[in-house]
Each structure stands twice: as structure tokens, then as C-alpha cells.
Design an enzyme around this catalytic site. Structure first.
Site, PDB file in Angstrom:
ATOM      1  CD  GLU A   1      39.463  86.361  30.031  1.00  0.00           C
ATOM      2  OE1 GLU A   1      40.633  85.995  30.291  1.00  0.00           O
ATOM      3  OE2 GLU A   1      38.510  86.199  30.815  1.00  0.00           O
TER       4      GLU A   1
ATOM      5  N   GLY B   1      41.458  92.691  32.572  1.00  0.00           N
ATOM      6  CA  GLY B   1      40.774  93.567  31.629  1.00  0.00           C
ATOM      7  C   GLY B   1      40.097  94.733  32.319  1.00  0.00           C
TER       8      GLY B   1
END
Length: 264
Positions: free
Chosen positions: A200, A212
Site C-alpha cells: 500500500e 486494491g
């Protein structure tokens, strides 16, 4: 010494500190999210009043950077806001830097979130390439998608965890991504189930990433790899993602861990 009241929440192991009264700041995020000297978390939120939505948030990554959106975070924030009476209904609008997001708390305690429309245009993601859904980075075939925050999705049959740790930092700050990017390595199990490991932006390796997971399913549908309803396996658990070609819907858990007072 100042006392700050907070709650700690997690969604599939992606964990957050949410302030009950204090306004979130970059410096506070860095201090409170520190796992050795603070509470420890992937991000910091505080609720804010808005004129055109039911509620809004201020949101910072653990490194103090401003974050536009977080899928696991919005589920945690939704249940926090409902339980602490910042809102008085189970479905409501939240103003974020990624736009207005609408979570709905379900009877089983999970949260279903209308994540809105994915952004597919290179300039808006942003990614410095003419074909956002077909380019190479660090030797990988990649697909860029924004869910209000940028994502680089890479489908592979290799070890996704190993790849995320080795190549995630390189791709996150690659020159192709002027605002940096989240990085997803994805292994397809079948057309309705994938395995995902993520690096991330602003956090590093985490146990889960809701946006995501959404970006991954969008990319898979666009490429013809996946169906419209997909179970996404992450290290911290599973998310159900639906992409109907228009909006993306995410359903998953959100759990309060503890509450306390932080002294500064």
C-alpha cells in the site's frame, strides 16, 4: 499533558485509529500509528461535519501522508460513526477526497459499500502512459486503475507475497506514477476467486486493501480474466467484490478492537 480519546478498528487486519473528538493531523498520524511508540495502525481518521453529506472524514496514512480513500477503512469508519451516533441510520453518505462514498451496515454486521465508478483514464489515475490498462513496469505487464486512489494491478502465477515485498516499494515510487501508487500482485484461482497481496502507498505491506481488491476485480473484468462477482482472498481474510461495468460494490467485515486514551 493532553489526552486524546480514540478507538482502534480493523478490517481484515488492516487497522486504524479513529479519533472521537480530536481532529486528525499528519503529525498525529505519524505518532499514533507508530507500532513501537504509539498505538499502532495503518491509518488515522477523524469524523468531520459537512454541508452536503451525512458525514465526512479526515484521513492520513501511517506515514503522515494524506489519503484519498481506503476500502477497509471506510467499513470501519461506517460502523464507528453509527455506533458513536455521528449518524443515525445504517446507510449514509461519507465525503472523502475520492468523492462521496455510501456504506450500508448489513444485519449480519458486515458493511456493503458502493465504491462508485472506477477511473480508467491514464491522466486521471494518474499514470504516465498512454495505455493505462496495458503497460510494463519493472518487467511486469500491468494495469492501472483508480478507485479514488491509484492502483497498479499485476496478474501472475508466481508467489504474490514474495513479489509484493520485493517489487512493491520499487513500483510504488516508480516514475510512471506521479502520485505514487498502491501495488497489487494477483494470482487467479478461477474466474470467481483470486489471491491478492498488496503493497500500500504510504503504508507498505498490509494484511488487506479494500480499494486494491476493487481495482483488481475491475482490471480482471476488463481483461476478461474474471467474472463480475469475485471473492478476493487477502492475508487478513476475504472480501466480496462486484463490478457490474458501472459501479463497484465491496462487502466485508469491520471490527472494533479496543478504545483508549492517548497522551501527548
Amino acid at each position: 499533558m493532553k489526552t486524546i480519546k480514540f478507538e482502534k478498528w480493523q478490517g481484515l487486519g488492516n487497522d486504524f485509529v479513529i479519533l472521537k473528538e480530536q481532529k486528525a493531523t499528519s503529525e498525529l498520524a505519524k505518532n499514533m500509528c507508530d507500532r513501537n511508540f504509539g498505538v499502532g495502525a495503518d491509518g488515522l481518521f477523524s469524523p468531520i461535519k459537512t454541508d452536503d453529506t451525512d458525514i465526512g472524514w479526515d484521513f492520513y496514512n501511517s506515514d503522515g501522508s494524506v489519503a484519498q480513500m481506503c476500502g477497509n477503512g471506510i467499513r470501519c469508519f461506517a460502523k464507528f460513526a453509527r455506533e458513536n451516533n455521528f449518524v443515525n441510520k445504517d446507510e449514509f453518505s461519507v465525503k472523502t477526497l475520492a468523492g462521496v462514498i455510501v456504506p450500508k451496515i448489513l444485519p449480519d454486521g458486515k458493511v456493503r459499500v458502493n465504491m462508485g465508478k472506477p477511473i480508467l483514464e491514464a491522466k486521471r489515475i494518474p499514470v504516465n502512459t498512454s495505455l493505462a490498462q496495458d503497460f510494463k513496469v519493472e518487467g511486469f505487464n500491468a494495469i492501472a486503475v483508480s478507485m479514488g486512489n491509484p492502483h497498479c494491478v499485476i496478474f501472475t502465477q508466481d508467489d504474490t507475497c514474495k513479489l509484493a515485498r520485493e517489487f512493491g516499494p520499487k513500483i510504488e515510487s516508480h516514475e510512471l506514477f506521479p502520485q505514487k501508487t498502491n501495488v497489487e500482485f494477483v494470482q487467479i484461482k478461477n474466474k470467481s476467486r483470486v489471491r491478492l497481496d498488496v503493497y500500500e502507498r504510504g503504508c507498505g505491506i498490509t494484511l488487506a486493501c479494500g480499494t486494491g481488491a476493487c481495482a483488481t476485480v475491475v482490471a480482471g473484468v476488463l481483461k476478461g480474466f474474471l467474472d463480475n462477482n469475485v471473492t478476493v482472498e487477502l492475508p487478513g481474510g476475504e472480501l466480496s467484490i462486484e463490478y457490474n461495468g458501472e459501479n463497484v460494490y465491496m462487502t466485508g467485515s469491520a471490527t472494533k478492537v479496543f478504545e483508549g486514551e492517548y497522551y501527548c
